[in-house]
Design a protein around this motif. Sequence first.
Motif, PDB file in Angstrom:
ATOM      1  N   SER A 288     -48.954  43.293 -65.059  1.00 39.87           N
ATOM      2  CA  SER A 288     -49.825  42.126 -64.890  1.00 39.87           C
ATOM      3  C   SER A 288     -51.226  42.533 -64.436  1.00 39.87           C
ATOM      4  O   SER A 288     -51.455  43.657 -63.978  1.00 39.87           O
ATOM      5  N   LYS A 289     -52.155  41.581 -64.547  1.00 40.23           N
ATOM      6  CA  LYS A 289     -53.554  41.847 -64.237  1.00 40.23           C
ATOM      7  C   LYS A 289     -54.190  40.606 -63.627  1.00 40.23           C
ATOM      8  O   LYS A 289     -53.990  39.489 -64.107  1.00 40.23           O
ATOM      9  N   ASN A 290     -54.917  40.806 -62.540  1.00 48.08           N
ATOM     10  CA  ASN A 290     -55.666  39.720 -61.901  1.00 48.08           C
ATOM     11  C   ASN A 290     -54.782  38.510 -61.611  1.00 48.08           C
ATOM     12  O   ASN A 290     -55.099  37.371 -61.979  1.00 48.08           O
ATOM     13  N   SER A 291     -53.683  38.745 -60.945  1.00 45.53           N
ATOM     14  CA  SER A 291     -52.732  37.666 -60.639  1.00 45.53           C
ATOM     15  C   SER A 291     -52.407  37.682 -59.155  1.00 45.53           C
ATOM     16  O   SER A 291     -52.043  38.726 -58.603  1.00 45.53           O
ATOM     17  N   LYS A 292     -52.529  36.539 -58.521  1.00 43.75           N
ATOM     18  CA  LYS A 292     -52.407  36.441 -57.075  1.00 43.75           C
ATOM     19  C   LYS A 292     -51.215  35.573 -56.676  1.00 43.75           C
ATOM     20  O   LYS A 292     -50.982  34.517 -57.281  1.00 43.75           O
ATOM     21  N   ASN A 293     -50.498  36.032 -55.664  1.00 46.56           N
ATOM     22  CA  ASN A 293     -49.372  35.266 -55.120  1.00 46.56           C
ATOM     23  C   ASN A 293     -48.357  34.931 -56.214  1.00 46.56           C
ATOM     24  O   ASN A 293     -47.949  33.789 -56.396  1.00 46.56           O
ATOM     25  N   CYS A 294     -47.918  35.976 -56.915  1.00 43.74           N
ATOM     26  CA  CYS A 294     -46.990  35.803 -58.031  1.00 43.74           C
ATOM     27  C   CYS A 294     -45.702  36.570 -57.751  1.00 43.74           C
ATOM     28  O   CYS A 294     -45.748  37.690 -57.227  1.00 43.74           O
ATOM     29  N   PHE A 295     -44.564  35.994 -58.133  1.00 44.54           N
ATOM     30  CA  PHE A 295     -43.266  36.546 -57.751  1.00 44.54           C
ATOM     31  C   PHE A 295     -42.296  36.500 -58.930  1.00 44.54           C
ATOM     32  O   PHE A 295     -42.295  35.552 -59.719  1.00 44.54           O
ATOM     33  N   ASP A 296     -41.453  37.553 -59.018  1.00 45.08           N
ATOM     34  CA  ASP A 296     -40.391  37.598 -60.031  1.00 45.08           C
ATOM     35  C   ASP A 296     -40.947  37.324 -61.424  1.00 45.08           C
ATOM     36  O   ASP A 296     -40.390  36.530 -62.193  1.00 45.08           O
TER      37      ASP A 296
END
Length: 558
Positions: A288-296
Amino acid sequence: MEYKEEKRICQNCKQTFVIEPEDFKFYEKIKVPPPTWCSECRQQRRYAWRNERTLYRRNCDLCGKSTVTIYSPNKNLKVYCLKCWWGDNWDPNIFGRDFDFSRTFFEQYHELQKNVPRMALLSKNAINSDYTNHSGDNKNTYLSFCCFETEDVLYSTWVMKSRNSLDCSYIYDSGEKIYECINSRKIYHCQNSFLLESCIDCFYCYDCHGCNNCFLSSNLRNKNYVFKNQQYSRDGYFSKIKKYNLSSYMVRKALEKEFLSLIENNSIHRYIISERNINCTGNLLFNSKNSKNCFDSEFLEDTKNIYASLKLKSSMDLYHVGWGAELSYENHGCRSPYNSSFCHLCYDNRDITYCDSCQNCQDLFGCISIKKGEYMILNKKYNKEEYFQLKEKIIEHMKHTGEYGEFFPPSIAPVCYNETQGAYYMPMTREEVLVRGWLWEDKVPGIFGKETIQPERLPDIIEEVKDNIFSEILKCLDCGKNYNIVPNELVFYRTEKIPLPHLCPSCRYKKRFNLQLPRKLWHRKCMKEGCENEFETSYAPNRPEIVYCEKCYQQEVY
C-alpha cells in the motif's frame, strides 16, 4: 481553498477528534460535509450493519422454500433466496415512492426497507456452499465467511485462494491442508500457527517466514528442523516430534497452553505488521501507499480509516470494500464502487448514494435491491434531468435534518447489534445497546441441552472416534451450545491426526479472534534496552508482549 486542522467533539462518544486538511479536501471532492462522529465511532456504526456469521433458516418470501439467511424469521423484512432474488419473477421498481419533504430521509428509507425484498445471503458462484456469507467462487465450503476461491474449507473466516483447510482466519492466499492458522499466506500443511509466510509443515509456530518442519518456535527466518527454537538435524527433529501424540486432545491442550506462553512471554513482536508499504500507518497492511489508519488490508493507495479491504484508492472510511473501489466513502460490504458513499452490500456500481443491496447500477439515491438500474430515487425511476434536480433538493433537505454526510444509523439496520461484528470488535451489553436506540436480537440461533454425549466422554484420540459420531450431539465446553461433526470434517481430522474439537464453531472463531490485535493504535516506546524509538502500535501499553521498533526487530529476527 486552504484548509487547517480542526478539532471537533464526536456526537456519539463525546471525545475530541481531529479533521486534517487532507480530509477536508477529500470531503470537498466528493461533495459531502465533514463527519460529526469520530473515526472509531463511524467504524462501530458500520460494524452494526454487518451480520457476517449469525445464520438462520426462514422461508423465502417468494417461492416459500426454506433457505439459509442472515435475517432471523422474526424480523419484519421480505427475504428472498438467492435464486429468487436474482430471478425475473419480481421487479424492485414497483416499490418506488415519492420523496416526502415533510419527513426525514432515514424514516422514509426505513419504510422502504420493510417492503423491498432482500438477498438471504451475500454469496456468488457457490457450489455446495450454502452456509457461506460475504463470499464467492467457493466449492464444498461450509460455515465459512468472507471466503473467496476456496475449496473444501470449513469453519473459517477471510480465507482466499485456499483449499482443504479448517478453523482458519485471515489466510490471504494459498493455504492448503492447514488447521487453526491465523494471519498467514502461502502455507502448506501447517497447524495451530500465527503469522506464517511461505512455510511448510510448521506446527505451533509464531512469526515464521520461509520455514519447513518447525515446531513450537517463533521469530524464525528460512529455517528447517527447529524444535522449541533449537536447531536439530532432520533425524533429531523428528525424534523430538514423535514424543508428542498429536492425535490426543489432552496433548493438544498442553501444547496450546505452551504455545500461547511462547507468544506472550518469549517472542519478539514487531510493533506493526507492515510489508511493502510506503508512507502508511495501521497494522496488517500490505502493498500500500499513502494510507493512514488502515488495518487488515492490501493494495491501498491514498486512503484513510480502512478496515479489511482490498484493492482501492482515493477513499476513506470503508469496511470490507474493494476490487477497484475509488472515490468511495463510508461504505460497507461493497465491491468495485466508484464515486459511491453511504452504501451497504452493493456490488459493481458507480455514482450511487445511500443504497443497499444494489448491483450493476449507476446514479441511484436511496435505493434498495435494484439490479441494472439508473436515475432512481427510493426505487422510483426518473429521467436524467429530473433525477439530478431531485437528488440535490433531497441532499439540501438532509443537510437541514442533520442526516446527510452520515452512514445509516444502527437504529434502522436490518440486523441487530449482537448479530453483527460489532459484538466482537466493540462489545456492548443488551442494556447499553438498547439505551442508544439500537437493536438487539433476543432469539439468536443455538440449541442447548440436547447433547447425547458429554465433552468428557469424547475419545481423547482421533483413532478411537467411530463413524457414529455423526449421529451424536456434542456440547461446547465454553458456551454450552450444542454442535455436531460433519463427514468432511471427520475425514480432515482423521487424515491430519487431529482430535475432535471440544468447542463449538462460534467459540473456536472467538478464540482465534481474541488472538488478533485491536484495530487501533497506541503511542509507545521500543522495549529493547537502550532504544528510545517511539511508534504507533496495535499493542496496547498494558499488554505483556515484548514489542520492538522496526530497527530492533530487524536486528533480532533477520
